[in-house]
Motif scaffolding. Structure first.
Motif, short mmCIF file in Angstrom:
data_model
loop_
_atom_site.label_atom_id
_atom_site.label_comp_id
_atom_site.label_asym_id
_atom_site.label_seq_id
_atom_site.Cartn_x
_atom_site.Cartn_y
_atom_site.Cartn_z
N ASN A 66 140.61 38.95 23.64
CA ASN A 66 139.66 38.08 22.96
C ASN A 66 140.35 36.81 22.46
OD1 ASN A 66 137.48 39.74 23.40
ND2 ASN A 66 137.67 40.80 21.44
N GLU A 113 142.44 44.77 23.71
CA GLU A 113 141.15 44.04 23.68
C GLU A 113 141.22 42.87 22.71
OE1 GLU A 113 137.48 42.96 24.87
OE2 GLU A 113 138.70 44.56 25.73
N ARG A 156 140.91 34.57 25.40
CA ARG A 156 139.66 33.92 25.82
C ARG A 156 139.29 32.79 24.87
NH1 ARG A 156 136.55 39.47 27.06
NH2 ARG A 156 137.42 39.84 29.11
N GLU A 157 139.44 33.03 23.56
CA GLU A 157 139.13 31.99 22.58
C GLU A 157 140.05 30.79 22.76
OE1 GLU A 157 139.27 33.73 18.71
OE2 GLU A 157 137.55 35.05 19.11
#
Length: 148
Positions: free
Chosen positions: A91, A87, A94-95
């Motif tokens: 993240n 996870e 995605r950032e």
């Protein structure tokens, strides 16, 4: 101005809807004809015209948001059973993707500002057409990739 607007709105409300009937038939030469008047004694049929289906842009954006939220919920449910560190990596990815997208959007805005300043500075007719075409292309790309 308010009176003109009121007359305009009233005329739109009282205007009959465009509900013309359309007829079609084929003549002896095999040519298909369409008209809003029946052809008389010639065999014909009435064409059923469906009204156009439209979806306001705002509703389209809301639907896209709902689908994205559902997708994110499913993604989080599936990742809850995954490896614990995954996870965090998602993240970060995605950032990183969001930062890259923001850089692309900033570049479009810089290009658009540069074209606008050239248009304000004056130009020949041919150069102005080229600048307006570039502005349109960059503006469409900005809208497509950054706003919608």
């Amino acid at each position: 101005m308010p009176r003109t607007l009121a007359v305009f709105v009233l005329s739109l409300c009282l205007a009959p809807t465009a509900g013309a009937e359309v007829y079609t038939w084929i003549d002896r030469n095999g040519v298909a004809h369409f008209s809003d008047f029946p052809p008389g004694k010639i065999p014909h049929r009435q064409v059923a015209i469906q009204p156009p289906v439209t979806m306001p842009m705002q509703e389209n954006l809301r639907q896209q948001k709902r689908v994205s939220d559902i997708h994110d919920d499913i993604e989080s449910m599936l990742s809850a059973t995954d490896v614990p560190g995954r996870e965090h990596n998602r993240n970060q990815a995605r950032e990183k993707a969001a930062d890259k997208q923001e850089a692309v959007c900033q570049e479009y805005r810089r290009k658009l500002d540069r074209i606008q300043s050239k248009l304000r500075a004056g130009y020949s007719n041919d150069r102005g057409n080229t600048l307006r075409r570039q502005r349109r292309d960059v503006s469409q790309s900005l809208s497509r990739e950054c706003i919608l």
